[in-house]
Design an enzyme around this catalytic site. Structure first.
Site, PDB file in Angstrom:
ATOM      1  CB  THR A   1      -0.805  -0.100   1.356  1.00  0.00           C
ATOM      2  OG1 THR A   1      -1.723  -1.152   1.343  1.00  0.00           O
ATOM      3  CG2 THR A   1      -1.606   1.197   1.348  1.00  0.00           C
TER       4      THR A   1
ATOM      5  CB  THR B   1      -0.442   1.387   5.065  1.00  0.00           C
ATOM      6  OG1 THR B   1       0.151   0.075   4.407  1.00  0.00           O
ATOM      7  CG2 THR B   1       0.635   1.903   5.929  1.00  0.00           C
ATOM      8  N   GLY B   2      -1.685  -1.440   6.457  1.00  0.00           N
ATOM      9  CA  GLY B   2      -1.343  -2.279   7.493  1.00  0.00           C
ATOM     10  C   GLY B   2      -2.589  -3.201   7.106  1.00  0.00           C
TER      11      GLY B   2
ATOM     12  CB  ILE C   1     -13.063  -4.575  -0.518  1.00  0.00           C
ATOM     13  CG1 ILE C   1     -14.011  -5.165  -1.948  1.00  0.00           C
ATOM     14  CG2 ILE C   1     -12.889  -3.352  -0.433  1.00  0.00           C
ATOM     15  CD1 ILE C   1     -13.628  -4.677  -2.920  1.00  0.00           C
TER      16      ILE C   1
ATOM     17  CG  ASP D   1      -7.010  -0.291   4.690  1.00  0.00           C
ATOM     18  OD1 ASP D   1      -6.340  -1.454   4.350  1.00  0.00           O
ATOM     19  OD2 ASP D   1      -6.494   0.666   4.604  1.00  0.00           O
TER      20      ASP D   1
END
Lengths: 195, 131
Positions: free
Chosen positions: B1, B51-52, B30, B32
């Site tokens: 990301t 992100t993560g 899907i 985040d």
């Protein structure tokens, strides 16, 4: 009026053993993208145009997990998603399930500016991309040999695990990891890899 | 990301996030990043990109939380980032970058490292990976 400010990221959850040269490559890319944004801000480019410009640069470089260099799904192909939001008026645009659009963030921007919606996905998003005339490429443009290798490791471990940058050696030692007691969405948390 | 957040000289904020998602994910999954309020958010107070672990970020509506605690609790930007990373992720691991309309920049993460860079008009610039 306060001054401008900018921040970029290339993902959270980094292999503690990431080789030094990879770390340097990442820092050079982040610095290049920061300077691209700073130059635009000094030329009074608007915030929404700067975030799109910088993320396009990050998507086009294979180093991080987006655009070219995206992580591979269970089929060994790439499915990308992106979103953009303008704080002025809280306008926003998002796309998911893209397989041929070279810069997903620019299609998200077009959803925000040129469609009556906030979010388009899969075949609807791909159809919109063609209507808008954005640049499209074959899916294999996004696939790197590194990520093909990482997918093989994940398949061998039969899970969605780990940041895809973890080299094989440390990965095998993780193969025998103890089931984590922590759960998320009812599943062991360790199957969720940092993106 | 990958992500970028900006506040321009007019004090306008914006945020953008893009990703290939999780390695070996199911087709159709899907994360985040495309979800406004989870992976990406911007209003007149701030701009945020996360992100993560996507599932944890979604459940915590992480990006909007930064704007919400600034708006309703009156927290400053870095305070808001620290609060959200500490209080809204349960056991999830994630990171985020943020800017405010007053020209501040901030980031926070509870994962092992985060690739990030930030700069402000008064000459501050930092690029880092680890804590």
């Amino acid at each position: 009026m306060a001054g401008w400010a900018i921040a970029v990221h290339g993902g959270a959850g980094v292999d503690p053993n990431l080789p030094t040269e990879r770390q340097e490559q990442a820092k050079q890319l982040l610095t290049r993208c920061l300077n691209l944004g700073i130059e635009a801000l000094r030329s009074s480019v608007s915030a929404i145009d700067v975030v799109e410009l910088v993320v396009r640069e990050l998507e086009s470089d294979p180093l991080f997990n987006s655009g070219r260099g995206s992580a591979l799904n269970e089929n060994g192909t790439v499915e990308m998603e992106a979103s953009i939001m303008d704080g002025s008026g809280r306008r926003c645009g998002a796309v998911s399930g893209l397989t041929t659009v070279k810069n997903p963030i620019s299609l998200a921007r077009l959803v925000m500016d040129k469609s009556p919606h906030s979010y388009l996905a899969f075949s609807g998003a791909e159809k919109f991309a063609r209507q808008m005339g954005v640049e499209t490429v074959e899916n294999d443009y996004f696939i790197t040999q590194d990520n093909v290798e990482m997918l093989k490791l994940a398949k061998e471990a039969d899970s969605i695990v780990f940041d895809y940058r973890i080299p094989k050696a440390s990965y095998e030692s993780c193969g025998t990891q103890v089931e984590s007691p922590i759960k998320m969405n009812g599943l062991p948390i360790n199957i969720y890899a940092p993106e | 990301t990958v992500g970028c957040v900006v506040v321009d000289s007019q004090g306008h904020c914006a945020a953008a996030t893009s990703t290939g998602g999780l390695l070996n994910k199911r087709t159709g999954r899907i994360g985040d990043s495309p979800l406004i309020g989870a992976g990406t958010y911007a209003c007149d107070l701030c701009g945020v990109s996360c992100t993560g672990e996507g599932e944890a970020i979604i459940r915590g509506t992480l990006a909007r939380e930064v704007g919400a605690v600034m708006e309703y609790k009156g927290l400053g930007l870095q305070e808001a980032v620290d609060f959200v990373i500490k209080e809204r992720l349960d056991e999830g691991k994630a990171g985020l970058i943020a800017v405010s309309k007053t020209g501040e920049v901030a980031y926070g993460f509870n994962s092992v490292g985060m690739f990030r860079g930030c700069a402000t008009e008064n000459g501050f610039m930092e690029v880092g990976i680890w804590d």
